[in-house]
Design an enzyme around this catalytic site. Structure first.
Site, mmCIF file in Angstrom:
data_model
loop_
_atom_site.group_PDB
_atom_site.id
_atom_site.type_symbol
_atom_site.label_atom_id
_atom_site.label_comp_id
_atom_site.label_asym_id
_atom_site.label_seq_id
_atom_site.Cartn_x
_atom_site.Cartn_y
_atom_site.Cartn_z
ATOM 1 N N HIS A 34 -7.229 -5.890 -0.203
ATOM 2 C CA HIS A 34 -6.103 -4.967 -0.125
ATOM 3 C C HIS A 34 -4.968 -5.527 0.735
ATOM 4 O O HIS A 34 -5.094 -5.651 1.961
ATOM 5 C CB HIS A 34 -6.560 -3.626 0.439
ATOM 6 C CG HIS A 34 -5.500 -2.584 0.424
ATOM 7 N ND1 HIS A 34 -4.852 -2.191 -0.735
ATOM 8 C CD2 HIS A 34 -4.944 -1.851 1.423
ATOM 9 C CE1 HIS A 34 -3.965 -1.267 -0.449
ATOM 10 N NE2 HIS A 34 -4.000 -1.048 0.851
ATOM 11 N N ASP A 36 -8.889 -6.055 -4.701
ATOM 12 C CA ASP A 36 -8.514 -4.911 -3.878
ATOM 13 C C ASP A 36 -9.631 -3.863 -3.896
ATOM 14 O O ASP A 36 -10.086 -3.430 -4.957
ATOM 15 C CB ASP A 36 -7.213 -4.295 -4.404
ATOM 16 C CG ASP A 36 -6.539 -3.400 -3.382
ATOM 17 O OD1 ASP A 36 -7.235 -2.638 -2.684
ATOM 18 O OD2 ASP A 36 -5.300 -3.450 -3.279
ATOM 19 N N SER A 65 0.834 -1.203 0.000
ATOM 20 C CA SER A 65 0.000 0.000 0.000
ATOM 21 C C SER A 65 0.871 1.256 0.000
ATOM 22 O O SER A 65 1.696 1.419 -0.898
ATOM 23 C CB SER A 65 -0.971 -0.023 1.186
ATOM 24 O OG SER A 65 -1.983 0.936 1.032
#
Length: 527
Positions: free
Chosen positions: A456, A418, A207
């Site tokens: 995610h 995601d 991320s």
């Protein structure tokens, strides 16, 4: 090709010379590190340029409780089963307005049953969202693997963008400088403690941490030998614009909002349309790009019910799947979500717009805490954000030749489900890197693995766990380029499915026989 058995039922297949079984690697790892040049506590006297060691303490209990912090750190939640280590805290000030906190954890040289000592390497870890907290759980995981490890709060506390108002240097620290300065300091601290610098340095994060890894490869190619960058938000400003694109779509009016209770309905319809295309009806969409699911198939034909979508909800769902675009020019701003992601839509399509996106505009663009996201126009959003912070926050440079030429390896991964970072954004960056550096020349330097069913960075319905650091180690240290990685899915701590991850653009195809939960029954091939 050799298959290396690794943790959690995963495995890696590499190109290159056959590697010995993994247990031989474990046996070959030195049980003791070099004799320390200093004791832990004497590191407080270490002189670093632009930095001050604020504390150095030995931790031998096996448990560490992170200090109370602001910004969402799980203060009071202890890390357990840690080996003995030296915990070093420092403050870095590369500019007069900088106040970067870092911690470097150093495995205690040992040889007893409680400590395997230092493995001679550095593994640095990154942050999420607006950072503002040292990533203690990731430090603990790296330490337990025998690595010296480093993490930073990126120069502020609190996981929002208030810190940047009136402080442009702090924004630079968050954008890229804090990680680079941390890396320099960490290597010096390692050298002072052990008497030698790390033989190899790795970056491992997802991320915002993935974006930080790409920043390192682009701006400071000598910092790391191997970089693991998961779901990297490298187009940070555009990704935050897209978050508000979704918010506007589902809050266009009361009729546009899609209640979370309806997400499973849309999800089942997407699976019915796309799931079986890889030859296995297994609840996973192997290649969402090969399927064009239209939520209009769910539109109500009579009275509105919980088993269908209104016309307004269909329009909103279509915007979630579609890229955000400039309505004046038609130019794409940022890709959309993929079929299969529906169960996670509440993150961006919930009752309120995403706070991290609001922060960008409230604090960096307009400096107005009362700013209303409904006022954002998408024909000007890119120019506004680029002018405010684009050169600091975005890691879009595809020219990784300096990093590759010095032997650096880049492992990219992203979950197709995601719900926070559009998976196609990483596909786009990978393709741009190949175009810029030459596909043939960079074939042994960069790999992208897309993960069906993963949300995610982790979680989701698909196999979502693999030993990332082992993959990059085999690649960097043994020149074994990954051509197939086996990932696993677990329920209640027990592995219930394995599946090969294939280097993009290859996908995993079912062999038409055997269990669909066993990776050996799938082959990697071009779609």
């Amino acid at each position: 090709m050799p298959a290396l058995a690794i943790a959690a039922g995963a495995a890696i297949v590499m190109t290159g010379n056959p590697a010995p079984p993994r247990h031989l690697f474990a046996q070959a790892r030195p049980r003791t590190g070099p004799s320390p040049a200093r004791t832990c506590e004497t590191l407080t006297a270490l002189t670093l340029s632009g930095a001050t060691i604020t504390s150095a303490e030995s931790v031998s209990s096996g448990t560490f409780t992170p200090p109370a912090t602001t910004g969402g750190s799980p203060s009071g939640r202890g890390l357990t089963n840690l080996p003995p280590f030296c915990r070093v805290a420092a403050t870095l000030r590369p500019s007069p307005d900088s106040d970067i906190k870092i911690e470097v954890w150093l495995p205690a040289p040992g040889g007893d049953a409680q400590s395997s000592g230092w493995n001679g390497k550095l593994q640095s870890v990154g942050n999420g969202a607006w950072a503002g907290v040292i990533p203690y759980p990731a430090l603990g995981a790296a330490l337990s693997g025998g690595y010296a490890t480093a993490g930073t709060d990126t120069g502020h506390t609190g996981n929002d963008a208030r810190f940047a108002v009136g402080h442009p240097e702090k924004l630079v620290d968050y954008g890229y400088r804090a990680v680079h300065e941390m890396t320099i300091a960490a290597k010096e601290i390692v050298a002072a403690f052990y008497g030698s610098r790390p033989a190899i340095s790795y970056w491992n994060s997802c991320s915002t941490g993935g974006r930080q890894g790409l920043m390192e490869a682009q701006r400071f190619p000598a910092d790391y030998d191997g970089i693991i960058a998961g779901a990297p938000v490298y187009e940070r400003t555009r990704q935050l614009i897209w978050e508000l694109w979704i918010a506007q779509a589902v809050h266009k009016n009361d009729a546009s909002y899609i209640p979370p209770a309806i997400y499973p309905l849309i999800h089942r319809a997407a699976l019915a349309m796309c799931d079986a295309r890889d030859g296995a009806t297994d609840g996973l969409i192997e290649n969402p790009l090969a399927c064009r699911f239209d939520p209009k198939t769910l539109q109500c034909t009579g009275s509105d019910t919980s088993a269908c979508l209104t016309a307004a909800q269909v329009e909103a769902a279509r915007k979630i799947y579609a890229p955000a675009v400039n309505p004046r020019t038609g130019q794409e701003i940022y890709p959309g979500m993929q079929p299969g992601s529906e169960l996670g839509w509440s993150s961006l399509a919930g009752p309120q717009p995403a706070g991290e996106a609001m922060d960008l505009f409230k604090y960096l663009v307009f400096n107005n805490e009362q700013w209303d996201y409904r006022a954002l126009t998408f024909d000007s959003a890119v120019a506004l954000t680029d002018r405010a912070a684009g050169d600091v926050l975005n890691a879009t440079d595809a020219n990784l030749k300096p990093y590759f030429e010095r032997g650096g390896k880049l492992l990219l991964y992203h979950g197709w489900n995601d719900q926070l970072v559009a998976p196609v954004s990483t596909v786009n960056y990978y393709n741009r890197v190949l175009a810029k550096t030459g596909a043939a020349k960079s074939a042994g330097s960069v790999r992208l693995f897309m993960m069906p069913g993963m949300t995610h960075c982790a979680g989701g319905e698909g196999p979502n766990a693999f030993d990332k650091i082992d993959v990059i180690e085999q690649w960097v240290e043994h020149r074994l380029t990954p051509i197939r990685i086996v990932a696993s899915h677990s329920t209640d701590g027990k592995t219930d499915r394995t599946r090969p991850l294939c280097p993009y653009p290859q996908v995993a195809a079912y062999r038409k026989s055997g269990s669909i939960d066993d990776e050996t029954n799938f082959v990697c091939k071009l779609p």
